[in-house]
Design a protein around this motif. Sequence first.
Motif, PDB file in Angstrom:
ATOM      1  N   ALA A 142       0.837  -1.207   0.000  1.00  0.00           N
ATOM      2  CA  ALA A 142       0.000   0.000   0.000  1.00  0.00           C
ATOM      3  C   ALA A 142       0.872   1.258   0.000  1.00  0.00           C
ATOM      4  CB  ALA A 142      -0.928  -0.006   1.209  1.00  0.00           C
ATOM      5  N   PHE A 143       1.925   1.242   0.793  1.00  0.00           N
ATOM      6  CA  PHE A 143       2.807   2.399   0.888  1.00  0.00           C
ATOM      7  C   PHE A 143       3.481   2.691  -0.448  1.00  0.00           C
ATOM      8  CE2 PHE A 143       6.790   4.549   1.826  1.00  0.00           C
ATOM      9  CZ  PHE A 143       6.379   5.563   2.675  1.00  0.00           C
ATOM     10  N   VAL A 144       4.056   1.663  -1.071  1.00  0.00           N
ATOM     11  CA  VAL A 144       4.778   1.903  -2.327  1.00  0.00           C
ATOM     12  C   VAL A 144       3.828   2.224  -3.479  1.00  0.00           C
ATOM     13  CG1 VAL A 144       6.824   0.612  -1.625  1.00  0.00           C
ATOM     14  CG2 VAL A 144       5.067  -0.538  -2.969  1.00  0.00           C
ATOM     15  N   ALA A 145       2.584   1.774  -3.403  1.00  0.00           N
ATOM     16  CA  ALA A 145       1.611   2.139  -4.447  1.00  0.00           C
ATOM     17  C   ALA A 145       1.373   3.650  -4.427  1.00  0.00           C
ATOM     18  CB  ALA A 145       0.300   1.385  -4.250  1.00  0.00           C
ATOM     19  N   VAL A 146       1.231   4.216  -3.235  1.00  0.00           N
ATOM     20  CA  VAL A 146       1.037   5.664  -3.128  1.00  0.00           C
ATOM     21  C   VAL A 146       2.315   6.395  -3.539  1.00  0.00           C
ATOM     22  CG1 VAL A 146       0.531   7.575  -1.548  1.00  0.00           C
ATOM     23  CG2 VAL A 146      -0.756   5.444  -1.369  1.00  0.00           C
ATOM     24  N   ALA A 147       3.462   5.894  -3.085  1.00  0.00           N
ATOM     25  CA  ALA A 147       4.734   6.528  -3.457  1.00  0.00           C
ATOM     26  C   ALA A 147       4.920   6.510  -4.977  1.00  0.00           C
ATOM     27  CB  ALA A 147       5.897   5.822  -2.762  1.00  0.00           C
ATOM     28  N   ALA A 148       4.555   5.411  -5.622  1.00  0.00           N
ATOM     29  CA  ALA A 148       4.684   5.326  -7.083  1.00  0.00           C
ATOM     30  C   ALA A 148       3.794   6.365  -7.762  1.00  0.00           C
ATOM     31  CB  ALA A 148       4.343   3.916  -7.564  1.00  0.00           C
ATOM     32  N   ARG A 149       2.605   6.584  -7.216  1.00  0.00           N
ATOM     33  CA  ARG A 149       1.717   7.614  -7.783  1.00  0.00           C
ATOM     34  C   ARG A 149       2.339   9.004  -7.639  1.00  0.00           C
ATOM     35  NH1 ARG A 149      -2.881   4.937  -4.704  1.00  0.00           N
ATOM     36  NH2 ARG A 149      -3.418   3.227  -6.075  1.00  0.00           N
ATOM     37  N   VAL A 150       2.962   9.250  -6.487  1.00  0.00           N
ATOM     38  CA  VAL A 150       3.620  10.540  -6.265  1.00  0.00           C
ATOM     39  C   VAL A 150       4.715  10.752  -7.312  1.00  0.00           C
ATOM     40  CG1 VAL A 150       5.160  11.799  -4.686  1.00  0.00           C
ATOM     41  CG2 VAL A 150       3.095  10.674  -3.795  1.00  0.00           C
ATOM     42  N   PHE A 151       5.558   9.733  -7.513  1.00  0.00           N
ATOM     43  CA  PHE A 151       6.656   9.882  -8.476  1.00  0.00           C
ATOM     44  C   PHE A 151       6.145   9.952  -9.912  1.00  0.00           C
ATOM     45  CE2 PHE A 151       9.206   8.438  -4.860  1.00  0.00           C
ATOM     46  CZ  PHE A 151      10.182   9.412  -4.894  1.00  0.00           C
ATOM     47  N   ALA A 152       5.084   9.253 -10.220  1.00  0.00           N
ATOM     48  CA  ALA A 152       4.513   9.317 -11.572  1.00  0.00           C
ATOM     49  C   ALA A 152       4.004  10.734 -11.845  1.00  0.00           C
ATOM     50  CB  ALA A 152       3.389   8.304 -11.740  1.00  0.00           C
ATOM     51  N   HIS A 153       3.328  11.313 -10.855  1.00  0.00           N
ATOM     52  CA  HIS A 153       2.840  12.680 -11.022  1.00  0.00           C
ATOM     53  C   HIS A 153       4.012  13.655 -11.140  1.00  0.00           C
ATOM     54  CE1 HIS A 153       0.378  16.256 -10.631  1.00  0.00           C
ATOM     55  NE2 HIS A 153       1.246  16.678  -9.736  1.00  0.00           N
ATOM     56  N   GLY A 154       4.999  13.481 -10.269  1.00  0.00           N
ATOM     57  CA  GLY A 154       6.159  14.369 -10.311  1.00  0.00           C
ATOM     58  C   GLY A 154       6.895  14.278 -11.637  1.00  0.00           C
ATOM     59  N   ALA A 155       7.066  13.062 -12.148  1.00  0.00           N
ATOM     60  CA  ALA A 155       7.775  12.884 -13.428  1.00  0.00           C
ATOM     61  C   ALA A 155       6.985  13.508 -14.579  1.00  0.00           C
ATOM     62  CB  ALA A 155       8.023  11.402 -13.698  1.00  0.00           C
ATOM     63  N   ALA A 156       5.651  13.416 -14.507  1.00  0.00           N
ATOM     64  CA  ALA A 156       4.824  13.931 -15.602  1.00  0.00           C
ATOM     65  C   ALA A 156       4.667  15.454 -15.564  1.00  0.00           C
ATOM     66  CB  ALA A 156       3.449  13.279 -15.558  1.00  0.00           C
TER      67      ALA A 156
END
Length: 169
Positions: A151-165
């Motif tokens: 659950a933690f890394v799923a949210v972290a991945a969303r954060v990085f995906a948004h940041g990268a985009a």
Amino acid sequence: VSEAGGPAWARGQQLSRQLCVLAWRAHPPMGHVDLPREEGGDETTEDVPRIQCEDGCDPQGLRDNSQSCLQRIHQGLVFYEKLLGSDIFTGEPSLLPDGPVDQLHASVLGLRELLQPEGHHWETEQTPSPTPSQPWQRLLLRLKILRSLQAFVAVAARVFAHGAATLSP
């Protein structure tokens, strides 16, 4: 870590995606398992870090100041790194070198190092070392830890995906 003064969003996106895949591999589907809830709580999984609204990991918070969100992710990764290296996971066949949990542990370390700016040490809440577990507790603790890590890394991945985009130069 820094690309033009900001975090390496694209690298973080790549590492966090890899971390998500590894978290699911380390915890193979077992069908539905009801995990019992202890009355007194379990200190090993009681204070599991969660990314919450006040951490500023939403799109506006990231645009205004991503440091608080990235610090929260870093704190969570430190927490999970300690758990993955604890006795809870010893003796597990998947812990063999290059096994799923070993790869997961290395990936957590890689993302944590990306977030730790060189020469800069974030104040981290003191994460206590996990108390030694009894062999009979370990299977249940592994399941709890891996589920919360997923659950933690799923949210972290969303954060990085948004940041990268949206936040990369």
